[in-house]
Design a protein around this motif. Sequence first.
Motif, PDB file in Angstrom:
ATOM      1  N   ILE A 199      30.379 -21.072  22.550  1.00  0.00           N
ATOM      2  CA  ILE A 199      30.873 -19.992  23.415  1.00  0.00           C
ATOM      3  C   ILE A 199      32.383 -20.153  23.591  1.00  0.00           C
ATOM      4  O   ILE A 199      32.861 -21.215  23.998  1.00  0.00           O
ATOM      5  CB  ILE A 199      30.180 -20.036  24.791  1.00  0.00           C
ATOM      6  CG1 ILE A 199      28.662 -19.952  24.617  1.00  0.00           C
ATOM      7  CG2 ILE A 199      30.678 -18.903  25.672  1.00  0.00           C
ATOM      8  CD1 ILE A 199      27.887 -20.199  25.895  1.00  0.00           C
ATOM      9  N   GLU A 200      33.134 -19.096  23.305  1.00  0.00           N
ATOM     10  CA  GLU A 200      34.592 -19.146  23.449  1.00  0.00           C
ATOM     11  C   GLU A 200      34.965 -18.945  24.911  1.00  0.00           C
ATOM     12  O   GLU A 200      35.333 -17.844  25.335  1.00  0.00           O
ATOM     13  CB  GLU A 200      35.246 -18.079  22.567  1.00  0.00           C
ATOM     14  CG  GLU A 200      35.124 -18.349  21.082  1.00  0.00           C
ATOM     15  CD  GLU A 200      35.841 -19.634  20.671  1.00  0.00           C
ATOM     16  OE1 GLU A 200      36.887 -19.951  21.265  1.00  0.00           O
ATOM     17  OE2 GLU A 200      35.340 -20.317  19.765  1.00  0.00           O
ATOM     18  N   THR A 201      34.826 -19.987  25.693  1.00  0.00           N
ATOM     19  CA  THR A 201      35.109 -19.877  27.117  1.00  0.00           C
ATOM     20  C   THR A 201      36.603 -19.688  27.366  1.00  0.00           C
ATOM     21  O   THR A 201      37.445 -20.146  26.600  1.00  0.00           O
ATOM     22  CB  THR A 201      34.607 -21.113  27.868  1.00  0.00           C
ATOM     23  OG1 THR A 201      35.208 -22.280  27.299  1.00  0.00           O
ATOM     24  CG2 THR A 201      33.104 -21.235  27.752  1.00  0.00           C
ATOM     25  N   ASP A 204      27.295 -12.368  25.971  1.00  0.00           N
ATOM     26  CA  ASP A 204      26.975 -12.259  24.543  1.00  0.00           C
ATOM     27  C   ASP A 204      26.073 -13.407  24.093  1.00  0.00           C
ATOM     28  O   ASP A 204      25.161 -13.228  23.281  1.00  0.00           O
ATOM     29  CB  ASP A 204      28.266 -12.250  23.722  1.00  0.00           C
ATOM     30  CG  ASP A 204      29.127 -11.035  24.018  1.00  0.00           C
ATOM     31  OD1 ASP A 204      28.562  -9.979  24.361  1.00  0.00           O
ATOM     32  OD2 ASP A 204      30.364 -11.156  23.936  1.00  0.00           O
ATOM     33  N   TYR A 205      26.341 -14.603  24.607  1.00  0.00           N
ATOM     34  CA  TYR A 205      25.541 -15.775  24.248  1.00  0.00           C
ATOM     35  C   TYR A 205      24.092 -15.596  24.692  1.00  0.00           C
ATOM     36  O   TYR A 205      23.159 -15.914  23.938  1.00  0.00           O
ATOM     37  CB  TYR A 205      26.149 -17.014  24.899  1.00  0.00           C
ATOM     38  CG  TYR A 205      25.318 -18.267  24.773  1.00  0.00           C
ATOM     39  CD1 TYR A 205      25.182 -18.920  23.554  1.00  0.00           C
ATOM     40  CD2 TYR A 205      24.677 -18.809  25.883  1.00  0.00           C
ATOM     41  CE1 TYR A 205      24.417 -20.067  23.444  1.00  0.00           C
ATOM     42  CE2 TYR A 205      23.921 -19.959  25.779  1.00  0.00           C
ATOM     43  CZ  TYR A 205      23.787 -20.593  24.563  1.00  0.00           C
ATOM     44  OH  TYR A 205      23.031 -21.727  24.449  1.00  0.00           O
ATOM     45  N   LEU A 220      22.385 -15.549  35.517  1.00  0.00           N
ATOM     46  CA  LEU A 220      22.875 -14.690  34.443  1.00  0.00           C
ATOM     47  C   LEU A 220      21.853 -14.592  33.317  1.00  0.00           C
ATOM     48  O   LEU A 220      21.592 -13.497  32.788  1.00  0.00           O
ATOM     49  CB  LEU A 220      24.203 -15.223  33.907  1.00  0.00           C
ATOM     50  CG  LEU A 220      24.845 -14.394  32.785  1.00  0.00           C
ATOM     51  CD1 LEU A 220      25.166 -12.985  33.265  1.00  0.00           C
ATOM     52  CD2 LEU A 220      26.105 -15.083  32.259  1.00  0.00           C
ATOM     53  N   ALA A 221      21.273 -15.724  32.932  1.00  0.00           N
ATOM     54  CA  ALA A 221      20.274 -15.717  31.867  1.00  0.00           C
ATOM     55  C   ALA A 221      19.068 -14.874  32.254  1.00  0.00           C
ATOM     56  O   ALA A 221      18.548 -14.081  31.445  1.00  0.00           O
ATOM     57  CB  ALA A 221      19.838 -17.150  31.547  1.00  0.00           C
ATOM     58  N   ALA A 222      18.613 -15.009  33.498  1.00  0.00           N
ATOM     59  CA  ALA A 222      17.462 -14.226  33.957  1.00  0.00           C
ATOM     60  C   ALA A 222      17.801 -12.738  33.999  1.00  0.00           C
ATOM     61  O   ALA A 222      16.975 -11.892  33.651  1.00  0.00           O
ATOM     62  CB  ALA A 222      17.032 -14.711  35.338  1.00  0.00           C
ATOM     63  N   SER A 223      19.035 -12.427  34.406  1.00  0.00           N
ATOM     64  CA  SER A 223      19.454 -11.030  34.485  1.00  0.00           C
ATOM     65  C   SER A 223      19.450 -10.374  33.113  1.00  0.00           C
ATOM     66  O   SER A 223      18.932  -9.264  32.925  1.00  0.00           O
ATOM     67  CB  SER A 223      20.846 -10.942  35.115  1.00  0.00           C
ATOM     68  OG  SER A 223      21.300  -9.599  35.177  1.00  0.00           O
ATOM     69  N   VAL A 224      20.016 -11.064  32.125  1.00  0.00           N
ATOM     70  CA  VAL A 224      20.049 -10.524  30.757  1.00  0.00           C
ATOM     71  C   VAL A 224      18.632 -10.376  30.216  1.00  0.00           C
ATOM     72  O   VAL A 224      18.296  -9.370  29.567  1.00  0.00           O
ATOM     73  CB  VAL A 224      20.899 -11.424  29.846  1.00  0.00           C
ATOM     74  CG1 VAL A 224      20.775 -10.992  28.393  1.00  0.00           C
ATOM     75  CG2 VAL A 224      22.361 -11.388  30.278  1.00  0.00           C
TER      76      VAL A 224
END
Length: 528
Positions: free
Chosen positions: A184-186, A371-372, A413-417
Motif C-alpha cells: 500500500i502506497e501510504t 483500494d487495498y 474500514l475493511a468491514a465497511s468496504v
Amino acid sequence: MKSTTVIGFLGSTLDAAKFGPSRWNKWRPTVSICMQEDLRVDRFVLIHGSYHRRLAEFVMQDIRDVSPETEVVPHVMDFEDAWDFEEVYGKLLDFAREFDFDPDTQDYLIHITTGTHVAQICLFLLTEARYLPGKLLQTQPHKGGPQPIGTWASIDLDLSRYDSIASRFAEASAESTSFLKSGIETRNAAFNRMIEEIEQVAVRSRAPILLMGPTGAGKSQLARKVYELKKLRHQVEGPFVEVNCATLKGDSAMSALFGHKKGAFTGAVQDRPGLLKGADKGLLFLDEIGELGLDEQAMILRAIEEGRFLPVGADSEAKSEFQLIAGTNRNLIDEVAAGNFREDLFARLNLWTFALPGLAERREDIEPNLDYELERFAEREGTRVTFNKEARDRFLAFAESSSARWQGNFRDLAASVTRMATLCPTGRIDREAVDFETGRLARLWSGGSAGEDRLVGIIGADRLGSIDPFDRVQLDFVVQVCRQSISLSEAGRTLFAASREQRKSTNDSDRLRKYLARFELDWAAITH
C-alpha cells in the motif's frame, strides 16, 4: 605515501608446489601478490597452522626472492576444527583486537582467496565490521596457459562509494518497506518513517519488538508481514504463531503457553507442547501481552532471555528459540506503575517499541487502503467490485472528514468496504450504497440515536457531521413536524404558532422554506 600491509592465510593447497624451477610456472596466490607490478607490499602477515610450518617457510622464502622489500611476518593460528565457524571467528577476532593497526600511516589489504571457506567468510565479516580496518583483496590466475603472477583486485566495503550498489540497496530497502505495508502506497510521513525503521530492525536484529496501538490499528497484520519478510531472507525456519493473550485466563494460560505433561492436572490426558514450543525457530506474536498474569510474564521473560521454560507438571525444562513480537493496546508504563506488568519484562521489550497510529490519525491513507480492501475482497470472494466516481468521492469525503471517528480503525474500514461490495450486485458501488453505509457508520459511532438516523437518511452522514449539534436537534424536530403534516403551510403554522401574533407577516410556509434551504433541503426531500 602510506605503506601497505597484506594479511592473509597460507593456502595449504593453492600455495603448495614441488620444490624446483617448475614451481614458478604455477599460480600460487600468496606468492603472486608480491609479484604484481602495480602493487607494492611492504609487509605480509602470513597466518598458518603449526602443521604447515614447513610450507610457510618455503612460501616466505619465495616471497623474499621475488620481493626483497617485503617483510614477511608469520603468525601461527591453530584450530581444533577449521570448519567450526564459532572457533574460527573467535580466534580471528582476538587476532584483530591484539593487532597494532595504524590506519593513518598504513593501508591494509585482507586476502580472502586462501584459507577455508569459513576463514574467508570470517575475514569478510571482520572487515565489514571494521575490526580489520582495510579493504578486501582477491586474487585469481590468468586464463589460459601457466602464469605464476595472475591478477588482483581490491574491494572497499564502504558501499557509499559505489553508486550502483547504493542504488540497488535503496531499491531493495524500499521493496522491503513496501512489503511490510502490504504494497500500500501510504502517504502519512510519520508512518512511513516508522515502517522504514521496523524494516531495518526486522532484518538486522533478533531482539523482541513491541507494537503499541489501539485495537484494529494493524498490529497483527504487521507482525505477520515481519515474519514473512524474515522468511524471505532465510532468517527464520519455523512457523508464525499468533496468540491473543486476552483469551488466556486462569490456570489454562500456563498450559497453553508453556505446555504440560500428562497427568499434571485434571483433564491433562496427554502431553501438550505449548505455543512457545510450537514457535521454535520461528516467530511468536503475543498480542495483548498486557493481559497476561504476572506469573506468565515471569515465564515469558525467562523464555526470551534463555530460550528455556518449564511446562506445567514437568521435571525438566523445554527449549525453544523464537523471535518475539508483542502487541498491546494498553499503556504498559502505566501498567508497570500500577503493578500489573513486570518492570523487568517491559524493560526487555522496550528496546524496539513502535506506536502504530489509528486510522483517524492517518486520514490521508484512507484512499490507498480503500483500494487495498477492494483488492482483498476480490481475492477473497472472486468478484471484482469498483466505485463509480461520484460514489467514491462521496465516501472519501465522509471517511476523511473529522466526523468519521473510525473507532475500530482498519477493521471498521475493511468491514465497511465488505458491506458495500457485498450489497452491490451490479459490481458497481453507487451513491445510494455509499449513503446507506455512511449512515450505518454514523449511527454506529454515535450510539444510533433515532434523531440522527432520520437526519442521516435525508442529508447523509458526511453533511450531518458538519452541522452544529444544537442545530441537529432543532432540525430533527422540524423534520418530525413536517412528516406529520399534510403540507408545507400546515407544518409552518405548527412550528411558528407561538410567535405568529408578534409578527407582521404570517407567511409560515415561506419562513419554513427558508429555514430548510439553510440545510439545502426542501419539502419534497423530507416527505418523499
